[in-house]
Design a protein around this motif. Sequence first.
Motif, PDB file in Angstrom:
ATOM      1  N   THR A 168      -1.972  -9.751   0.516  1.00 19.61           N
ATOM      2  CA  THR A 168      -2.740  -9.950   1.148  1.00 19.61           C
ATOM      3  C   THR A 168      -2.962 -11.507   2.077  1.00 19.61           C
ATOM      4  N   ASN A 169      -4.941 -11.816   2.375  1.00 19.64           N
ATOM      5  CA  ASN A 169      -4.500 -12.093   3.560  1.00 19.64           C
ATOM      6  C   ASN A 169      -5.829 -13.380   3.229  1.00 19.64           C
ATOM      7  N   LYS A 170      -5.357 -14.759   3.290  1.00 14.70           N
ATOM      8  CA  LYS A 170      -7.482 -14.727   2.781  1.00 14.70           C
ATOM      9  C   LYS A 170      -7.767 -13.892   1.452  1.00 14.70           C
ATOM     10  N   ASN A 171      -9.144 -13.164   1.498  1.00 17.46           N
ATOM     11  CA  ASN A 171      -9.327 -12.532   0.533  1.00 17.46           C
ATOM     12  C   ASN A 171      -9.563 -11.607   0.605  1.00 17.46           C
ATOM     13  N   LEU A 172      -8.661 -10.569   1.181  1.00 18.41           N
ATOM     14  CA  LEU A 172      -8.614  -9.274   1.433  1.00 18.41           C
ATOM     15  C   LEU A 172      -6.971  -8.638   0.940  1.00 18.41           C
ATOM     16  N   PHE A 173      -7.090  -8.116   0.519  1.00 15.89           N
ATOM     17  CA  PHE A 173      -6.041  -6.979  -0.576  1.00 15.89           C
ATOM     18  C   PHE A 173      -5.702  -5.585   0.944  1.00 15.89           C
ATOM     19  N   GLU A 174      -4.786  -5.694   1.092  1.00 12.55           N
ATOM     20  CA  GLU A 174      -4.509  -4.529   2.237  1.00 12.55           C
ATOM     21  C   GLU A 174      -3.093  -3.922   1.344  1.00 12.55           C
ATOM     22  N   ILE A 175      -3.126  -2.881   1.621  1.00 19.37           N
ATOM     23  CA  ILE A 175      -1.801  -1.126   1.817  1.00 19.37           C
ATOM     24  C   ILE A 175      -2.331  -0.724   3.061  1.00 19.37           C
ATOM     25  N   GLN A 176      -0.604  -0.927   3.447  1.00 17.73           N
ATOM     26  CA  GLN A 176      -0.491   0.381   4.470  1.00 17.73           C
ATOM     27  C   GLN A 176       0.467   1.614   4.462  1.00 17.73           C
ATOM     28  N   VAL A 177      -0.288   2.474   4.589  1.00 12.98           N
ATOM     29  CA  VAL A 177       1.427   3.554   4.728  1.00 12.98           C
ATOM     30  C   VAL A 177       1.175   3.900   5.961  1.00 12.98           C
ATOM     31  N   VAL A 187      -9.193   8.388  -3.290  1.00 17.57           N
ATOM     32  CA  VAL A 187      -8.578   7.522  -2.898  1.00 17.57           C
ATOM     33  C   VAL A 187      -9.917   6.943  -2.031  1.00 17.57           C
ATOM     34  N   ASN A 188     -10.700   7.649  -0.950  1.00 20.19           N
ATOM     35  CA  ASN A 188     -11.619   6.750  -0.010  1.00 20.19           C
ATOM     36  C   ASN A 188     -12.879   6.522  -1.897  1.00 20.19           C
ATOM     37  N   THR A 189     -13.066   7.540  -2.110  1.00 20.04           N
ATOM     38  CA  THR A 189     -14.160   7.581  -3.794  1.00 20.04           C
ATOM     39  C   THR A 189     -13.586   5.280  -4.134  1.00 20.04           C
ATOM     40  N   ILE A 190     -12.527   5.179  -4.183  1.00 17.76           N
ATOM     41  CA  ILE A 190     -12.207   4.292  -5.265  1.00 17.76           C
ATOM     42  C   ILE A 190     -11.970   2.942  -4.195  1.00 17.76           C
ATOM     43  N   VAL A 191     -11.751   2.911  -3.388  1.00 18.85           N
ATOM     44  CA  VAL A 191     -12.200   2.123  -2.173  1.00 18.85           C
ATOM     45  C   VAL A 191     -13.136   1.513  -1.741  1.00 18.85           C
ATOM     46  N   GLY A 192     -14.219   2.617  -1.263  1.00 20.90           N
ATOM     47  CA  GLY A 192     -15.456   2.283  -1.314  1.00 20.90           C
ATOM     48  C   GLY A 192     -16.108   1.651  -2.772  1.00 20.90           C
ATOM     49  N   ARG A 193     -15.578   2.047  -4.282  1.00 25.40           N
ATOM     50  CA  ARG A 193     -16.243   1.550  -5.556  1.00 25.40           C
ATOM     51  C   ARG A 193     -15.263  -0.018  -5.189  1.00 25.40           C
ATOM     52  N   HIS A 194     -14.568  -0.319  -4.491  1.00 26.78           N
ATOM     53  CA  HIS A 194     -14.274  -2.175  -4.530  1.00 26.78           C
ATOM     54  C   HIS A 194     -14.829  -2.313  -2.462  1.00 26.78           C
ATOM     55  N   GLY A 196     -14.377  -1.265  -0.022  1.00 27.69           N
ATOM     56  CA  GLY A 196     -13.208  -1.426   1.175  1.00 27.69           C
ATOM     57  C   GLY A 196     -13.509  -0.841   1.652  1.00 27.69           C
ATOM     58  N   LYS A 197     -12.252  -0.409   3.095  1.00 29.88           N
ATOM     59  CA  LYS A 197     -12.621   0.194   4.085  1.00 29.88           C
ATOM     60  C   LYS A 197     -11.071   0.970   4.369  1.00 29.88           C
ATOM     61  N   ILE A 198     -11.024   1.732   5.284  1.00 31.40           N
ATOM     62  CA  ILE A 198     -10.210   3.271   5.484  1.00 31.40           C
ATOM     63  C   ILE A 198      -9.831   2.945   7.142  1.00 31.40           C
ATOM     64  N   ASP A 199      -8.452   3.142   7.247  1.00 31.77           N
ATOM     65  CA  ASP A 199      -8.764   3.234   9.248  1.00 31.77           C
ATOM     66  C   ASP A 199      -7.450   4.317   9.075  1.00 31.77           C
ATOM     67  N   VAL A 200      -7.270   5.095   9.365  1.00 31.08           N
ATOM     68  CA  VAL A 200      -6.685   6.256  10.026  1.00 31.08           C
ATOM     69  C   VAL A 200      -5.613   6.863  11.526  1.00 31.08           C
ATOM     70  N   THR A 201      -4.565   6.239  11.672  1.00 33.49           N
ATOM     71  CA  THR A 201      -4.665   6.332  12.995  1.00 33.49           C
ATOM     72  C   THR A 201      -3.689   7.373  12.577  1.00 33.49           C
ATOM     73  N   SER A 202      -3.508   8.299  13.564  1.00 36.01           N
ATOM     74  CA  SER A 202      -2.226   9.393  13.858  1.00 36.01           C
ATOM     75  C   SER A 202      -2.132  10.467  14.983  1.00 36.01           C
ATOM     76  N   LYS A 203      -0.617  10.846  15.098  1.00 36.77           N
ATOM     77  CA  LYS A 203      -1.274  11.096  16.356  1.00 36.77           C
ATOM     78  C   LYS A 203       0.346  12.567  16.529  1.00 36.77           C
ATOM     79  N   ILE A 204       0.059  13.451  17.124  1.00 36.53           N
ATOM     80  CA  ILE A 204       0.453  14.460  16.688  1.00 36.53           C
ATOM     81  C   ILE A 204       2.372  14.570  16.783  1.00 36.53           C
ATOM     82  N   ILE A 224      -6.205   0.906   4.727  1.00 31.31           N
ATOM     83  CA  ILE A 224      -6.813  -0.375   3.139  1.00 31.31           C
ATOM     84  C   ILE A 224      -6.860  -1.448   2.614  1.00 31.31           C
ATOM     85  N   ILE A 225      -8.108  -1.519   3.217  1.00 30.26           N
ATOM     86  CA  ILE A 225      -8.566  -3.136   2.738  1.00 30.26           C
ATOM     87  C   ILE A 225      -9.469  -3.522   1.455  1.00 30.26           C
TER      88      ILE A 225
END
Length: 169
Positions: free
Chosen positions: A90-99, A139-146, A148-156, A164-165
């Motif tokens: 958590t950071n201030k009023n944000l709950f964060e998950i990173q995988v 996952v997106n439905t649940i994050v939206g219901r709260h 929140g937002k999802i950021d995705v980065t990926s490299k082949i 997720i915040i």
Amino acid sequence: MERQVERLENTLQPLHESDKTDADIPITFDQVKMILADFKLAHPHIKFDINEFSTIEIPINESDFTTIIVNLMNNSIKYGATHLSVSISTNKNLFEIQVRDNGIGMALKEIPHIFEKFYRIQKNNIHDSKGLGLGLYLVNTIVGRHQGKIDVTSKINIGTTFNIIIPHE
């Protein structure tokens, strides 16, 4: 085994009851640790790095948290990861998950579509992995219901990171 059956039943709930939440019953630290321990036990060949998170406030219920974290970790393994890094904070009023994983990654053109219902990444017009294409949609439905937002980065051939915040009071 009983917890896994219950988890599967809870995972499918958002498909049937998209407006219903148990947001007033937040998940406990012990429940989070048990979910992660069960996952590690089921995947002994995967290297896990999990941050210490015993003092954070988790503003979502067990079903929502489990759906988010298990779907992200399962996708990592399904797409070649041998090493997973999970961070919960958590950071201030944000709950964060990173995988973060070291899997095969995905092309940038795929990222805008991965949260669509039934969408699965194809290779040579063939689906290379099992699944229905519902995990990231849920996952997106649940994050939206709260709100929140999802950021995705990926490299082949390097891997993928989901951030997720979710705001909370």
